[in-house]
Design a protein around this motif. Structure first.
Motif, mmCIF file in Angstrom:
data_model
loop_
_atom_site.group_PDB
_atom_site.id
_atom_site.type_symbol
_atom_site.label_atom_id
_atom_site.label_comp_id
_atom_site.label_asym_id
_atom_site.label_seq_id
_atom_site.Cartn_x
_atom_site.Cartn_y
_atom_site.Cartn_z
ATOM 1 N N LYS A 355 0.835 -1.296 -0.232
ATOM 2 C CA LYS A 355 -0.526 -0.095 -0.354
ATOM 3 C C LYS A 355 0.979 1.795 -0.062
ATOM 4 O O LYS A 355 0.373 2.117 -1.096
ATOM 5 C CB LYS A 355 -0.481 -0.195 1.040
ATOM 6 N N TYR A 711 -6.702 -4.609 1.085
ATOM 7 C CA TYR A 711 -5.583 -4.625 -0.111
ATOM 8 C C TYR A 711 -5.066 -6.520 -0.602
ATOM 9 O O TYR A 711 -5.170 -7.207 0.702
ATOM 10 C CB TYR A 711 -4.164 -4.180 -0.046
ATOM 11 N N ARG A 715 -5.614 -2.611 -3.833
ATOM 12 C CA ARG A 715 -7.260 -2.305 -3.247
ATOM 13 C C ARG A 715 -8.072 -2.960 -3.202
ATOM 14 O O ARG A 715 -9.147 -3.123 -4.589
ATOM 15 C CB ARG A 715 -6.806 -0.731 -3.475
ATOM 16 N N GLN A 872 -9.523 -8.774 -9.221
ATOM 17 C CA GLN A 872 -8.750 -8.265 -8.924
ATOM 18 C C GLN A 872 -7.911 -8.227 -9.408
ATOM 19 O O GLN A 872 -6.913 -7.080 -9.830
ATOM 20 C CB GLN A 872 -7.973 -8.445 -7.619
#
Length: 885
Positions: A355, A711, A715, A872
């Motif tokens: 992140k 996450y 994200r 994702q």
């Protein structure tokens, strides 16, 4: 490593950090003769504990007629005398008390502590003849002893533990007060009865908890202190950084591993934070972590270290004592949750690094090819396996061929392995801790670091060998491991001096190396004793809590209160117990923490849970409350580990604690899971099943971590996080969904009890649902689920009697008679009124139903996981797993 990062990033020692270090070792270090006297007392304590754990007393008695054999009760008394005296001498009574000298009143309090304790040894024969009829001297010794113990607790542990114990003492004397609700009242106790119960017998201060501390915990703490003094702590930290520092967010990952390794021998999460955090926290900040997140990672790692076998913050021995299972079994049950939790924490750190788009530290150049690394790894692995085989089968053969030579063979193998490893280490430079606040750091080479300290692993191997293979007692195992560690401390420097040539940069003269070895031995023995002071007085005052529970039945009051608040909901009951364990554990060291929460909250889960149909192994219950008690170390507003970490990081302690608890949500999830799925504790599973449970558990916990961190491969959207946590829950507890489709048990009427008992396979307990009038409230019907161990095959009535149940069959079913004292269910069934108009009956016999395999629900869970991965991957911008992991 003595450098500590301040708020501005400069190196220096901060008063806040020093105050947290003093929690474990005392804040007073007088110079001159007084300091030497305190050191001699501490050294003598360690020497005494080694002496009584060895066979030397019996040898002296048999060979020379010198009777210096101490029984268990005497060892407890002398143990507490040392602990209380050192608490008075090492810990200032108030913040304003002098730190560099011992005032006269502390000398008086130390002497009084010793007198009150040794009173039990000097007059032991007279006390044994009085049997509950105390004299004035008994009452004075008891009263002053309790007051002095209270001052020792206040010095070394602060107000929280003292307040908790004080509430219990007040309850003993004033439990019959009219202003208390009827539900919590009891008849009260006289001053003489209470003093005798608390001090003059083994039901109070000198009870089970202090006995475990004096016989086992001390030796493990001493072992850890010697290991740390020898340099193992630095070795583990450098090894972790060399292996993981170059990965994304590497210092944080290394902090997790280093804390896990320190947790093997550390008895305190605060000590773990202070020792490893001084190096790891500044490095985490340098790579991009905020002060609060860097401190939180260290806090989460250190608190988890208290859950790591084989020591578990010295609570593993108490768990074995309180649950009645063997110490090796406790290690086995605790292993899987600890591993899963640590792997998930490394993954959380990885997600934070993703992140923040962090990178690792500079990796040292290497000319070794990937194939050479693989060959080296395989060679090292095979060598380790070969060494294990030689030790296992070699010692086994020696034991069979020469029954009296196993010890000699073990010593010979240890010496040979030690000499080989010390030669390998001597050819390399000694490890020196870098300054974490320096402008640049080059990571050490993992292979080189590993070779410098492999001999540190030998005492740990001896410890585990003695416990798990030889099945020696934990105390004797720790004794031999400590003796091996003492040998290493005394000889490592002289041997390196003899092996190294004059040109070696770290070579010192033989005289200096011998002196250094004895200095390390002296410091290690003193450090072990001083670290044991808070644990010693904590187990002593915890005996007051245990004694109050046994005297008043306070756990039943708490159970009724929790039962009332839960309103019959099993999950609400467990949540209430979890919250109360957190509250009770605030500000307490690991050992005292466990004693408090287990004494009060474990019986609540057992009794209230059984009334609602929850019957689980006792070790699962104790692990449940232990986990939540430990999490109090990072839970605001007390969270001592969080305050210690913030003293290093310069961050806000409350924010650090909140962030640390957020990281530890995964740890808070585990107790709920192994209450309902005891396979996570490796209960009644085969080796293949254990491996399968471990793999599934790791995957599930990593998915749960991804869900809570927001996450995964990118994200996550809120609904994706919810799906990930749902998949994790299904992998952890597929039986929940199966229970919604098919009931777990087939309920058969009590009229078939005798026949079903006769047909029940040997080794499988029979599950019974018992109903009858409540003893305390005769107008109310109570219910309870129990597991009856029927023993060997035979007719039903005989097997039920063997289980401790006297059954009378009539037209209406199976009526239970009151169990006889000493039988398995005598205490359990005391909640029923066996002499009322309504009889106590076995309402149903619950036989496991034939159902689908619960693992079938993994299929839809994996399909949902595949959907999240597919969604994702379309948004993924950087490798989530293997790209610079």
């Amino acid at each position: 490593m003595n450098a500590t990062a301040t708020k501005d990033g400069d190196s220096g020692s901060t008063p806040d950090l020093d105050s947290f270090t003093a929690i474990d070792t005392g804040g007073r270090n007088p110079a001159g003769g007084v300091g030497l006297f305190i050191a001699i007392v501490a050294f003598s304590w360690s020497a005494f504990q080694l002496y009584v754990s060895s066979s030397l007393p019996f040898w002296l008695s048999e060979e020379y007629g010198i009777n210096l054999v101490f029984n268990g009760s005497e060892v407890r008394v002398i143990h507490l005398a040392f602990a209380m005296a050192l608490a008075c001498l090492s810990y200032p009574l108030f913040k304003s008390s002098p730190a560099h000298r011992v005032p006269a009143y502390d000398w008086a309090l130390a002497a009084g502590s010793v007198i009150c304790c040794l009173y039990l040894v000097v007059f032991k024969d007279d006390i044994a003849t009085r049997a509950g009829l105390p004299t004035t001297g008994d009452l004075l010794a008891s009263a002053f002893g309790l007051v002095l113990l209270a001052t020792a607790v206040f010095r070394s542990l602060g107000l929280p533990m003292l307040i908790v114990a004080g509430v219990f003492v007040l309850y003993v004397f004033f439990g019959d007060a009219q202003f208390l609700p009827d539900v919590v009242q009891w008849k009260g106790a006289s001053f003489g009865k209470a003093m005798w119960h608390y001090w003059m017998q083994s039901e109070g201060v000198f009870g089970v908890a202090l006995g475990v501390a004096s016989s086992m915990i001390f030796l493990f703490v001493l072992f850890g202190a010697l290991l740390e003094q020898a340099g193992a702590g630095n070795y583990f930290i450098q090894l972790a950084f060399g292996a993981l520092g170059h990965f994304r967010g590497g210092p944080a990952k290394a902090a997790v591993v280093a804390s896990a390794l320190s947790g093997i021998y550390s008895g305190s999460s605060i000590a773990n934070v202070v020792t490893t955090g001084t190096f790891t926290i500044p490095l985490m900040k340098r790579t991009g972590f905020s002060a609060e997140k860097a401190g939180a990672v260290e806090v989460a790692s250190s608190t988890n270290g208290q859950l790591t076998p084989p020591v578990m913050g010295a609570a593993a021995f108490l768990i074995a004592e309180f649950t009645g299972i063997s110490y090796p079994e406790v290690i086995k049950h605790a292993l899987l949750p600890a591993l899963i939790s640590y792997i998930a924490l490394v993954y959380i750190v990885h997600l934070e690094a993703l992140k923040l788009d962090l990178t690792g530290l500079e990796k040292p150049p290497s000319h070794v090819t990937a194939m050479q690394k693989l060959i080296g790894f395989l060679f090292g692995f095979l060598a380790f396996v070969a060494l294990g085989g030689i030790v296992y089968y070699g010692l086994g053969w020696i034991g069979r061929a020469f029954p009296g030579m196993t010890f000699v063979g073990a010593v010979a193998i240890f010496l040979l392995a030690y000499l080989i490893l010390i030669v390998i280490s001597a050819r390399r430079q000694d490890l020196h801790m870098d300054d974490p606040s320096a402008p640049l750091i080059t990571l050490p080479k993992t292979g080189e670091v590993a070779l410098t300290g492999l001999y540190f692993l030998l005492p740990i191997i001896i410890l585990l060998w003695c416990i798990l293979i030889e099945r020696l007692s934990p105390a004797l195992s720790a004794f031999w491991a400590s003796m091996a560690m003492i040998f290493i401390v005394l000889t490592q420097h002289p041997l390196k001096s003899l092996i190294r040539g004059r040109s070696h940069p770290d070579r010192i003269s033989l005289a200096s190396s011998v002196k250094l070895g004895f200095a390390d031995f002296w410091a290690g023995m003193i450090g072990g004793a001083r670290s044991m002071v808070p644990i010693g007085v904590a187990t002593g005052v915890a005996g007051i809590i245990i004694g109050t529970v046994s005297l008043t039945g306070a756990h039943q009051v708490v159970g009724e209160f929790v039962e009332f608040l839960s309103g019959g909901s099993l999950i609400v009951m467990l949540l209430l117990v979890a919250v109360m364990s957190l509250l009770l554990g605030m500000g307490l060291p690991t050992t005292a923490n466990y004693i408090v929460v287990s004494s009060l909250m474990a019986p609540v889960i057992v009794s209230v849970g059984a009334q609602q149909g929850l019957v689980v192994p006792l070790v699962a219950v104790h692990m449940f409350v232990f986990y939540f008690g430990i999490l109090a170390d990072d839970t605001p507003p007390v969270g001592l580990a969080a305050f210690a970490a913030s003293a290093i990081s310069g961050g806000d302690p409350i924010k650090t604690g909140l962030q640390g608890f957020a990281y530890d949500i995964r740890t808070a999830l585990l107790p709920f899971l192994f209450i309902f799925n005891t396979e996570l504790l490796l209960i009644d599973v085969t080796l293949g099943k254990a491996i399968f449970v471990f793999i599934v558990g790791v995957i599930a916990m990593m998915l749960f971590a991804a869900g809570t961190q927001g996450y995964f491969m990118a994200r996550s959207k809120i609904w994706e996080s919810v799906l990930l946590m749902l998949v994790a829950f299904t992998l952890f507890r597929p039986g929940f969904w199966l229970d919604q489709v098919q009931p777990p048990y087939e309920n058969l009427p009590g009229t078939e009890l005798v026949q079903l008992a006769e047909e029940q396979p040997v080794g499988e307990p029979l599950r019974l649902r018992i109903v009858g009038p409540d003893f305390d409230y005769p107008d109310k019907m109570a219910s309870l689920t129990v597991l009856a161990d029927l023993g060997e095959a035979g007719d039903g009535e005989t097997r039920l009697e063997n289980a401790g149940l006297v059954v009378v069959m009539d037209e209406e079913g199976a009526t239970l008679e009151e169990p006889f004292p000493g039988t398995p269910f005598f205490q359990t069934l005391q909640m029923f009124d066996f002499y009322g108009d309504t009889l106590v009956r076995v309402e149903t016999v619950q036989i496991p139903a034939e159902r689908l395999y619960k693992e079938v629900f993994y299929i839809p869970a994996l399909l949902v996981l595949g959907l999240v991965v597919w969604l994702q991957r379309r948004r993924q911008t950087k490798p989530a797993f293997f790209g610079n992991f």
